[in-house]
Design a protein around this motif. Structure first.
Motif, short mmCIF file in Angstrom:
data_model
loop_
_atom_site.label_atom_id
_atom_site.label_comp_id
_atom_site.label_asym_id
_atom_site.label_seq_id
_atom_site.Cartn_x
_atom_site.Cartn_y
_atom_site.Cartn_z
N UNK A 296 -3.99 12.13 -1.02
CA UNK A 296 -3.85 13.36 -1.79
C UNK A 296 -2.62 13.32 -2.69
N UNK A 297 -1.59 12.62 -2.26
CA UNK A 297 -0.35 12.51 -3.05
C UNK A 297 -0.46 11.45 -4.15
N UNK A 298 -1.66 10.82 -4.27
CA UNK A 298 -1.96 9.84 -5.32
C UNK A 298 -1.15 8.56 -5.21
N UNK A 299 -0.90 8.11 -4.00
CA UNK A 299 -0.36 6.76 -3.80
C UNK A 299 -1.51 5.77 -3.93
N UNK A 300 -1.19 4.54 -4.24
CA UNK A 300 -2.23 3.53 -4.47
C UNK A 300 -2.60 2.77 -3.22
N UNK A 301 -1.79 2.85 -2.19
CA UNK A 301 -2.12 2.09 -1.00
C UNK A 301 -1.22 2.45 0.16
N UNK A 302 -1.43 1.75 1.28
CA UNK A 302 -0.70 2.01 2.52
C UNK A 302 -0.20 0.70 3.09
N UNK A 303 1.00 0.75 3.66
CA UNK A 303 1.58 -0.40 4.33
C UNK A 303 2.10 0.07 5.69
N UNK A 304 1.91 -0.72 6.74
CA UNK A 304 2.35 -0.35 8.08
C UNK A 304 3.85 -0.59 8.25
N UNK A 305 4.60 0.43 7.84
CA UNK A 305 6.06 0.32 7.97
C UNK A 305 6.65 1.72 8.10
N UNK A 306 7.52 1.87 9.11
CA UNK A 306 8.07 0.90 10.07
C UNK A 306 7.00 0.40 11.04
#
Length: 595
Positions: free
Chosen positions: A118-128
């Motif tokens: 919804x915040x219009x980020x392009x992807x996800x990374x597992x961090x921390x």
């Protein structure tokens, strides 16, 4: 700020763009793990292919090491959302992957993914990520159900939601698990970065890191050929080390965290701060040296910093220790009388006076005195009247041979007799002679006149003004300091006037300069002397100087000062920035070319 397009509903587009980039020859993907808008802007301008908005990046900007990102200092996802939405998304056109934490069992993974999309980020990374935890603590995390498996699930849900996915892994087993989950990008982290004030120690060398990465990537590509394989951290702290590891391991690219924001910032800020500090310290030292030089200048009243004047001041200090006769040679207006006074003052003799006869006759009667034979009255000479004084005698070459013989006897014995008298008198003062002659003829004069070489074994040759033009600006300021404008403020000289002054050959030397400035002062309006205010200068200037255009004028000044920009700018009475602009305008070399 850069305008971001609305995120497409397919993370494969981001991955597709990255893969398309890799088709270009000699291309390596670079991702920047950052935590501030400034870092986002800089990384984007530098050509980063994608950005990772991580809590570690923000913590680094606070001055703490990245490893603190694993501690429960802040609620990580809310923390990242706050700074990433307000600073990073508005300041880049590159894809931005959200660093999401799966540690909190109270947060359903579906809700985390939904808020990121919804915040219009392009992807996800597992961090921390738990991959950085030691075995015992990680075991407890895994047993609580919020360990690595939950991170795999987070990325799987993100991929289903149309987001690009990047997995942090630390070993081959973790890489295999992410490959089976069909994660788009797997980033093999080689440990926290070394280097800098907040770096950590590592046991891996660059070669060992490359071999380890090569083995892990082979397993990933066997299970998931389309996966992009990246490396990060550990011993990689420079572009050269990144290239070696990527080439040997066949990595598709590199993720930089500390190496992109912390290390450059530390080095840059430290270096710039040190430079400002050093410049300030250096300037204070320069000011101190200049004050010392000004003190010497005021003491001797000899203005200038050219090599010739520095040597003259050194000679004054040295000659002041002696009482031997001294010959000062120079053209008219070079300051012979001034130097004679300086030698006298530097000697610091108590109750010693400085005597300058109005004239001396060739036979030396005014100097030695006469016995008054043939009914004439006895005349007391200057030597007898001032037996302890410094006596300045002009026209050293005017004495008759008989007078020169008397001088030689005085220098040898320290005593003399009046003309026409045998009675011996003592002279304990000092004789200083001046001779107006071309400086270049000095050595020839002494060589061709043996008697003169005996009379004046010590002599000082003063340079003409045209041979020490670097002193002209100081001389002008010295003379103008004694003149005050109508409003009581000091008088200055415009660049246009200095150019004319520096182009003149000055046959009348320093005396002529003073006269010219005093005349210009009476003609100028206000407190600045312009070129139009200068009186007509004599036509004795050499043709090359008289016809100098601005380009030749600047080049002549640069050569005179060995292309030292600061000294040249001061000599030309312009700012350093103006000098650089004019050099570029006229195509003059910024750096001196050495043969």
């Amino acid at each position: 700020m850069a305008e971001r397009n609305a995120r497409t509903d397919c993370g494969s587009n981001v991955v597709g763009v990255l893969k398309e980039s890799l088709r270009r020859p000699h291309t390596t993907l670079v991702g920047a793990a950052i935590g501030t808008g400034m870092a986002a802007q800089a990384a984007t301008r530098g050509g980063a292919d994608f950005l990772l908005a991580l809590n570690a990046g923000r913590i680094r900007s606070m001055g703490a090491p990245s490893i603190l990102s694993l501690l429960a200092l802040r609620e990580s996802n809310r923390f990242v959302m706050d700074f990433a939405r307000s600073e990073i998304l508005p300041n880049t056109t590159a894809p931005v992957l959200f660093g999401a934490s799966a540690f909190d069992p109270r947060q359903p993974l579906e809700n985390i993914v939904q808020s990121i999309a919804a915040a219009r980020f392009d992807g996800v990374v597992n961090f921390p990520t738990c991959v950085f935890l030691d075995a015992r603590f990680r075991g407890a995390i895994e047993a609580a159900g919020v360990g690595f498996e939950r991170e795999v699930e987070l990325l799987a849900l993100s991929k289903q939601a149309g987001l690009a996915t990047l997995a942090y892994v630390h070993d081959a087993a973790e890489a295999v698990a992410m490959a089976r989950a069909r994660v788009d990008i797997i980033n093999l982290n080689l440990g926290w970065n070394v280097g800098g004030e907040n770096g950590v120690k590592t046991t891996l060398t660059v070669d060992q890191a490359a071999e380890f990465a090569r083995t892990v990537f082979a397993k990933i590509r066997h299970l998931h050929p389309d996966c992009l394989c990246l490396v990060e951290g550990g011993p990689i702290v420079s572009p050269e080390e990144m290239y070696l590891v990527c080439r040997s391991s066949k990595a598709d690219g590199y993720v930089g965290g500390s190496t992109i924001d912390r290390l450059p910032s530390e080095n840059s800020i430290e270096g710039v701060t040190s430079a400002f500090k050093a410049v300030g310290t250096l300037q204070r030292k320069i000011d101190k040296l200049e004050r010392k030089l000004e003190l010497v200048q005021r003491r001797f009243s000899i203005v200038g910093r050219s090599d010739a004047i520095v040597r003259a001041k050194q000679s004054i200090e040295r000659l002041a220790r002696s009482s031997a006769p001294l010959l000062i040679v120079g053209k008219k207006g070079t300051g012979k009388r001034l130097v004679a006074h300086a030698v006298h003052e530097a000697a610091r003799k108590r109750r010693s006076s400085f005597v300058e006869p109005a004239s001396i006759d060739p036979d030396g009667a005014l100097l030695f005195g006469s016995a008054g034979t043939d009914g004439s009255k006895r005349r007391v000479g200057y030597l007898e009247a001032h037996p302890n004084a410094t006596i300045l005698v002009s026209g050293a070459d005017a004495f008759t041979p008989a007078a020169q013989a008397r001088l030689l006897e005085l220098f040898d014995t320290g005593s003399y007799a009046n003309i026409g008298d045998e009675r011996r008198l003592e002279f304990e003062g000092r004789l200083i002679f001046t001779l107006t002659i071309d400086t270049k003829q000095t050595q020839g004069l002494v060589a061709e006149a043996p008697l003169l070489s005996q009379l004046y074994p010590t002599h000082v040759a003063l340079p003409v003004l045209r041979d020490r033009l670097e002193d002209l600006t100081m001389l002008a300021e010295y003379f103008l300091r004694k003149l005050v404008g109508e409003d009581g403020r000091p008088v200055g000289i415009d660049h246009s006037a200095y150019r004319l002054l520096l182009s003149h050959s000055w046959p009348g030397n320093v005396r002529e300069l003073r006269t010219v400035l005093e005349a210009a002062f009476t003609r100028c309006d206000g407190n600045t002397i312009f070129g139009r205010d200068l009186p007509a200068l004599t036509k004795e200037a050499s043709e090359d100087r008289a016809t100098l255009n601005e380009r030749d004028w600047i080049l002549d000044a640069l050569k005179r000062h060995r292309f030292r920009k600061g000294e040249t700018a001061r000599y030309l009475c312009i700012s350093r920035k103006t000098l650089y602009n004019k050099m570029r305008h006229y195509g003059l070399p910024i750096q001196q070319r050495h043969a």
